[in-house]
Design an enzyme around this catalytic site. Structure first.
Site, PDB file in Angstrom:
ATOM      1  CB  SER A  99      -7.698 -16.772  16.270  1.00 53.12           C
ATOM      2  OG  SER A  99      -8.577 -16.025  17.077  1.00 53.12           O
ATOM      3  CE  LYS A 174      -8.713 -12.711  17.335  1.00 50.62           C
ATOM      4  NZ  LYS A 174      -9.085 -11.795  18.401  1.00 50.62           N
ATOM      5  CE  LYS A 243      -3.953 -19.029  18.009  1.00 53.04           C
ATOM      6  NZ  LYS A 243      -5.372 -18.874  17.841  1.00 53.04           N
TER       7      LYS A 243
HETATM    8  P1  NAD Z   1      -8.851 -22.219  25.701  1.00 58.34           P
HETATM    9  O1  NAD Z   1      -7.557 -22.916  25.664  1.00 58.34           O
HETATM   10  O2  NAD Z   1      -9.318 -21.547  26.943  1.00 58.34           O
HETATM   11  O3  NAD Z   1     -10.018 -23.248  25.281  1.00 58.34           O
HETATM   12  C1  NAD Z   1      -9.875 -24.204  24.274  1.00 58.34           C
HETATM   13  C2  NAD Z   1     -10.743 -25.405  24.622  1.00 58.34           C
HETATM   14  O4  NAD Z   1     -10.650 -26.356  23.570  1.00 58.34           O
HETATM   15  C3  NAD Z   1     -10.296 -26.116  25.920  1.00 58.34           C
HETATM   16  O5  NAD Z   1     -11.420 -26.328  26.739  1.00 58.34           O
HETATM   17  C4  NAD Z   1      -9.699 -27.418  25.411  1.00 58.34           C
HETATM   18  O6  NAD Z   1      -9.855 -28.484  26.324  1.00 58.34           O
HETATM   19  C5  NAD Z   1     -10.494 -27.638  24.152  1.00 58.34           C
HETATM   20  N1  NAD Z   1      -9.830 -28.478  23.144  1.00 58.34           N
HETATM   21  C6  NAD Z   1      -8.550 -28.417  22.725  1.00 58.34           C
HETATM   22  N2  NAD Z   1      -8.347 -29.307  21.742  1.00 58.34           N
HETATM   23  C7  NAD Z   1      -9.525 -29.937  21.545  1.00 58.34           C
HETATM   24  C8  NAD Z   1      -9.964 -30.954  20.646  1.00 58.34           C
HETATM   25  N3  NAD Z   1      -9.120 -31.507  19.774  1.00 58.34           N
HETATM   26  N4  NAD Z   1     -11.245 -31.362  20.718  1.00 58.34           N
HETATM   27  C9  NAD Z   1     -12.090 -30.823  21.618  1.00 58.34           C
HETATM   28  N5  NAD Z   1     -11.743 -29.844  22.480  1.00 58.34           N
HETATM   29  C10 NAD Z   1     -10.484 -29.415  22.445  1.00 58.34           C
HETATM   30  O7  NAD Z   1      -8.833 -21.200  24.469  1.00 58.34           O
HETATM   31  P2  NAD Z   1      -9.747 -19.892  24.277  1.00 58.34           P
HETATM   32  O8  NAD Z   1      -9.089 -18.736  24.944  1.00 58.34           O
HETATM   33  O9  NAD Z   1     -11.171 -20.219  24.550  1.00 58.34           O
HETATM   34  O10 NAD Z   1      -9.522 -19.643  22.716  1.00 58.34           O
HETATM   35  C11 NAD Z   1     -10.164 -20.409  21.716  1.00 58.34           C
HETATM   36  C12 NAD Z   1      -9.876 -19.752  20.374  1.00 58.34           C
HETATM   37  O11 NAD Z   1     -10.417 -18.419  20.371  1.00 58.34           O
HETATM   38  C13 NAD Z   1      -8.387 -19.599  20.044  1.00 58.34           C
HETATM   39  O12 NAD Z   1      -8.185 -19.782  18.665  1.00 58.34           O
HETATM   40  C14 NAD Z   1      -8.079 -18.167  20.448  1.00 58.34           C
HETATM   41  O13 NAD Z   1      -6.963 -17.649  19.757  1.00 58.34           O
HETATM   42  C15 NAD Z   1      -9.372 -17.480  20.116  1.00 58.34           C
HETATM   43  N6  NAD Z   1      -9.685 -16.258  20.880  1.00 58.34           N
HETATM   44  C16 NAD Z   1      -9.471 -16.214  22.242  1.00 58.34           C
HETATM   45  C17 NAD Z   1      -9.796 -15.047  22.941  1.00 58.34           C
HETATM   46  C18 NAD Z   1      -9.595 -14.931  24.442  1.00 58.34           C
HETATM   47  O14 NAD Z   1      -9.666 -13.816  24.966  1.00 58.34           O
HETATM   48  N7  NAD Z   1      -9.361 -16.006  25.161  1.00 58.34           N
HETATM   49  C19 NAD Z   1     -10.321 -13.946  22.268  1.00 58.34           C
HETATM   50  C20 NAD Z   1     -10.550 -14.047  20.903  1.00 58.34           C
HETATM   51  C21 NAD Z   1     -10.219 -15.197  20.221  1.00 58.34           C
END
Ligand code: NAD
Length: 298
Positions: A99, A174, A243
């Site tokens: 997102s 989104k 965010k």
């Molecule tokens: P999260 O923090 O669980 O996972 C993010 C992953 O990215 C982690 O494993 C982290 O180590 C990795 N990471 C961070 N920086 C990095 C980099 N520079 N290079 C490589 N890896 C890196 O987050 P999430 O909940 O999986 O969310 C991911 C995205 O999806 C976000 O933008 C969030 O807003 C969106 N989203 C999340 C949900 C939810 O329910 N969790 C639902 C819809 C959308």
């Protein structure tokens, strides 16, 4: 040409289960995460390969999916030295399913286009449950032909893949979806706390509201699953929620739209963020509201 080789960067709450579905559909997977051991674990579980950084992922992929916390993380993974753009052969496609900020996405897509790389944004709704079950809603922004090329890959993770318009439009929608969702959660929690202090039971309130006009996604699902259960484990962090609300407010400012209620909601979520320890689940805003109300939604 079919997109057989898929790369995924970001294997957190969402990216990790999404990788399972892409692998199950028969795609070969190249994986990377900045957290030590995470790509190796996911590779082992999915039959994929842990690659050497973002360029390594791109070099082994027809399409690279990013599922990173913020748009800034995606820009760095794409354009920094050793990034996705350095690794792609001609005609590579970046699909940002994080997102991210729509304006940053438009700029990134333009920078990649100059290097012969296509990009669409394809953020998702449905939470970790949707990612685990492969039932996400995918909001795909980008050239129609590019979105259609990516559709079979997106459909491995989502049950509804909708083209929303040009690149950046998925990210805009989104953030707006989460603005509605955040306000719905907050107002339901506040109302139920008033009811609790009056002497009503949470389950009674939810049962009646869910058959009445106050029903929303939080009254139907989130409160019972994550709050009444005291689990507070939706898998979507408070930091990421704030965010998303910031992205929506930027969008409102950029479009000259007055959004007094969204601004107030964002302020309350940000206040909870300051009052709770870092890394909290977004549903834990209720713990903070409970402290203010001196009542608990059990
Ligand atoms: P999260 O923090 O669980 O996972 C993010 C992953 O990215 C982690 O494993 C982290 O180590 C990795 N990471 C961070 N920086 C990095 C980099 N520079 N290079 C490589 N890896 C890196 O987050 P999430 O909940 O999986 O969310 C991911 C995205 O999806 C976000 O933008 C969030 O807003 C969106 N989203 C999340 C949900 C939810 O329910 N969790 C639902 C819809 C959308």
């Amino acid at each position: 040409m079919e997109l057989r080789r898929v790369g995924i960067i970001g294997l957190g709450a969402m990216g990790r289960p999404m990788a399972e579905h892409v692998a199950k559909a028969g795609h070969s997977l190249s994986l990377h995460d900045i957290a030590p051991g995470r790509a190796e674990e996911a590779a082992e579980a999915t039959g994929g390969r842990a690659a050497n950084g973002p360029a390594g992922v791109a070099a082994a992929s027809d399409v690279v999916i990013t599922m990173l916390p913020t748009g800034a993380d995606v820009v760095r993974a794409a354009l920094d030295e050793g990034g996705i753009a350095d690794g792609f052969a001609e005609d590579g496609i970046l699909v940002d399913m994080s997102s991210s900020e729509p304006s940053g996405t438009v700029a990134l897509a333009a920078a990649l286009r100059e290097r012969g790389i296509g990009m669409i944004d394809a953020p998702v709704s449905g939470g970790r449950k949707g990612a685990v079950e492969g039932t996400l809603t995918v909001m795909a922004g980008g050239d129609e032909a590019l979105v259609e090329r990516c559709r079979p890959v997106l459909e491995t993770m989502g049950k509804r893949v909708v083209r929303t318009g040009p690149v950046g439009s998925g990210h805009a929608l989104k953030a707006l979806n989460n603005t509605i969702s955040a306000a719905g959660f907050l107002i339901a929690a506040e109302a139920f706390l008033v009811g609790k202090r009056f002497g009503l039971e949470p389950e009674t309130m939810a049962g009646v509201v869910n058959a009445s006009t106050g029903m929303n996604h939080s009254t139907r699902n989130k409160l019972a699953r994550f709050v009444f259960s005291r689990g507070f484990d939706s898998g979507f962090s408070l930091d990421l929620m704030v965010k998303d609300l910031d992205i929506a407010l930027d969008l409102a400012r950029d479009t000259g739209t007055a959004v007094p209620f969204a601004a107030l909601s964002r302020q309350i979520w940000a206040q909870a963020q300051q009052n709770l320890e870092p890394g909290r689940d977004h549903t834990e805003i209720v713990r903070w509201l409970e402290r203010l109300a001196r009542a608990e939604l059990r």
